[in-house]
Write an enzyme that holds these catalytic residues in place. Structure first.
Site, PDB file in Angstrom:
ATOM      1  N   ARG A 105      -2.732  -0.272  -2.496  1.00 31.85           N
ATOM      2  CA  ARG A 105      -4.115  -0.713  -2.310  1.00 31.85           C
ATOM      3  C   ARG A 105      -4.813  -0.801  -3.663  1.00 31.85           C
ATOM      4  NH1 ARG A 105      -8.732   2.060   1.418  1.00 31.85           N
ATOM      5  NH2 ARG A 105      -8.571   3.678  -0.143  1.00 31.85           N
ATOM      6  N   THR A 109     -10.636  -3.753  -5.170  1.00 28.46           N
ATOM      7  CA  THR A 109     -10.902  -4.706  -4.080  1.00 28.46           C
ATOM      8  C   THR A 109     -10.597  -4.109  -2.707  1.00 28.46           C
ATOM      9  OG1 THR A 109      -8.645  -5.537  -4.101  1.00 28.46           O
ATOM     10  CG2 THR A 109     -10.215  -6.617  -5.592  1.00 28.46           C
ATOM     11  N   ASP A 201      -1.399  13.091   4.707  1.00 29.80           N
ATOM     12  CA  ASP A 201      -0.661  11.987   4.082  1.00 29.80           C
ATOM     13  C   ASP A 201       0.812  12.081   4.499  1.00 29.80           C
ATOM     14  OD1 ASP A 201      -0.921  10.143   1.187  1.00 29.80           O
ATOM     15  OD2 ASP A 201       1.035  10.616   2.047  1.00 29.80           O
ATOM     16  N   ASP A 204       3.400  12.182   1.579  1.00 28.15           N
ATOM     17  CA  ASP A 204       3.429  13.480   0.886  1.00 28.15           C
ATOM     18  C   ASP A 204       4.090  14.545   1.747  1.00 28.15           C
ATOM     19  OD1 ASP A 204       2.281  12.653  -1.449  1.00 28.15           O
ATOM     20  OD2 ASP A 204       0.241  13.231  -0.890  1.00 28.15           O
TER      21      ASP A 204
HETATM   22  N1  URA Z   1      -1.820   7.181   5.552  1.00 28.94           N
HETATM   23  C1  URA Z   1      -1.469   8.463   5.743  1.00 28.94           C
HETATM   24  O1  URA Z   1      -0.429   8.914   5.268  1.00 28.94           O
HETATM   25  N2  URA Z   1      -2.282   9.260   6.461  1.00 28.94           N
HETATM   26  C2  URA Z   1      -3.426   8.827   7.002  1.00 28.94           C
HETATM   27  O2  URA Z   1      -4.117   9.602   7.664  1.00 28.94           O
HETATM   28  C3  URA Z   1      -3.784   7.478   6.797  1.00 28.94           C
HETATM   29  C4  URA Z   1      -2.969   6.677   6.063  1.00 28.94           C
END
Ligand code: URA
Length: 210
Positions: A105, A109, A201, A204
């Site tokens: 991302r 933008t 995430d 992660d």
């Molecule tokens: N990507 C992720 O890993 N977790 C989220 O909550 C949103 C996007």
């Protein structure tokens, strides 16, 4: 036909998802649970694959036995978290072709930018299953599906572990022809684009990078 949205409410899926959401789940168990759930989601998402029959000989007699028709599937991992779903689905469908879409991302933008794209030939004749555990804003998922359609894919399904209502709506608007199969649709996105209650995430947590 699969509905635009299928939530797999099977107790095994829901139980494993709860274990994954727990912030104290280890990297090891998070990864194992994701692999297990991916196979249960794969069972749902491939439910309506075209079938044909093959003449075989059992120990007792001949029969026309059901087999999957047509060309092999293409599994497309949306990097990097898609790889957590890919491993499990490949165990179930080892002959599938595999592609990868890398998008990040742009912070200025907020739009997805492509940094990697490699997919199998002949997508127009395959069932294409795009894999991304988290359908959050839906921007990168919609962009990934755009790219697959540009490569000729016509029969695409989207597998995720968790979806936000915003992501489901974005996909429905951009790609109403792409059914989504997920384990849950959560309440909302927060101001950072994370799914709430969610699981944090996904990349992660599966790779232990935080
Ligand atoms: N990507 C992720 O890993 N977790 C989220 O909550 C949103 C996007």
């Amino acid at each position: 036909m699969l509905e635009h949205l299928t939530v797999v409410t099977h107790p095994l899926v829901q139980h494993k998802l709860t274990l994954m959401r727990d912030k104290d789940a280890s990297t090891n168990s998070f990864r194992r649970l994701l692999r297990e759930i991916s196979q249960l989601l794969a069972y749902e998402i491939t439910r309506e694959m075209e079938m044909t029959t093959r003449r075989i000989q059992t120990p007792l007699c001949e029969m026309d036995a059901p087999v999957i028709d047509g060309k092999k599937l293409a599994l497309i991992s949306i990097l990097r978290a898609g790889n957590g779903l890919l491993d499990g689905v490949l165990e179930l469908i080892p002959a599938a072709r595999v592609g990868f879409v890398g998008l990040y991302r742009d912070e200025a933008t907020l739009q997805p930018v492509q940094y990697y794209y490699k997919v199998p030939a002949g997508l127009e004749d395959r069932l294409v299953i795009a894999l991304d555990p988290m359908l959050a804003t839906g921007n990168s998922s919609a962009a990934a599906v755009d790219l697959l359609k540009k490569s000729g894919a016509r029969n695409i399904r989207f597998m995720c572990l968790l979806a936000a209502p915003e992501g489901v709506a974005r996909m429905k608007e951009a790609h109403p022809d792409v059914p989504i199969v997920t384990a849950a649709v959560d309440e909302r996105l927060n101001e950072h684009g994370y799914i709430v209650p969610g699981l944090g995430d996904a990349g992660d947590r599966m790779f232990g990078t935080k």
